[in-house]
Design an enzyme around this catalytic site. Structure first.
Site, PDB file in Angstrom:
ATOM      1  CD  GLU A  68      10.719   3.132  -0.913  1.00  0.00           C
ATOM      2  OE1 GLU A  68       9.956   2.162  -0.698  1.00  0.00           O
ATOM      3  OE2 GLU A  68      11.537   3.142  -1.840  1.00  0.00           O
ATOM      4  CD  GLU A  75       5.383  -2.052  -1.683  1.00  0.00           C
ATOM      5  OE1 GLU A  75       5.597  -2.010  -0.448  1.00  0.00           O
ATOM      6  OE2 GLU A  75       6.267  -2.265  -2.516  1.00  0.00           O
TER       7      GLU A  75
END
Length: 166
Positions: A68, A75
């Protein structure tokens, strides 16, 4: 070893801490996985898992949290690309999210394999005291507020002093 090298090495831990702190503050999915990890460890305790089984759960939890963090980093790194790179940036973000999903599903399968034979023990320990179900409901409410809270800034990556990461 020179003091300067030791200082630089220690600074790496500070950077890692800052990255984890940023993920907790700004990434809803990371907060969700932290809360899920809490419940996994409580279930491991109530199920009276062997140390090796608990270590397996911990390893899976750590892998999901690490992926994550990687997903969030990718991102941010490819956010707002120029028009010639928008497709590959989107594909990179999708692949990183897919990696988290694959690991999360794998973790769920491991959890089912480990907890299924001990569901009776888990249930008995869960219902042993009336405070445990009440505590579960209370933590669910608290964790929902924690997961879905809004961050201080309106935009990811925005620093408190108004500067941005880019």
């Amino acid at each position: 070893m020179k003091f300067e090298q030791l200082t630089r090495f220690a600074r790496g831990f500070v950077y890692a801490y800052n990255g984890i702190r940023a993920a907790v503050q700004e990434e809803r999915n990371f907060r969700f996985h932290l809360c899920a990890a809490f419940y996994a460890f409580v279930a491991a305790f109530w199920s009276e898992l062997d140390p090796v089984e608990t270590a397996l759960i911990a390893l899976c939890v750590a892998a999901v949290l690490a992926l994550e963090l990687v997903n969030s980093a990718i991102e941010r790194a490819v956010d707002k690309p120029d028009t010639t790179h928008w497709w590959s940036a989107g594909a990179a973000k999708d692949m990183a999210a897919g990696a988290v999903l694959v690991m999360a599903v794998g973790t769920l399968i491991v959890a089912l394999c480990v907890f299924w034979p001990r569901l009776g023990t888990l249930w008995a320990n869960f219902t042993l005291r009336p405070t445990r179900p009440a505590g579960l409901v209370l933590t669910l409410v608290i964790f929902c507020k924690f997961i879905f809270r809004s961050s201080n800034s309106t935009e990811k990556g925005k620093q408190p002093n108004g500067k941005t990461d880019s």
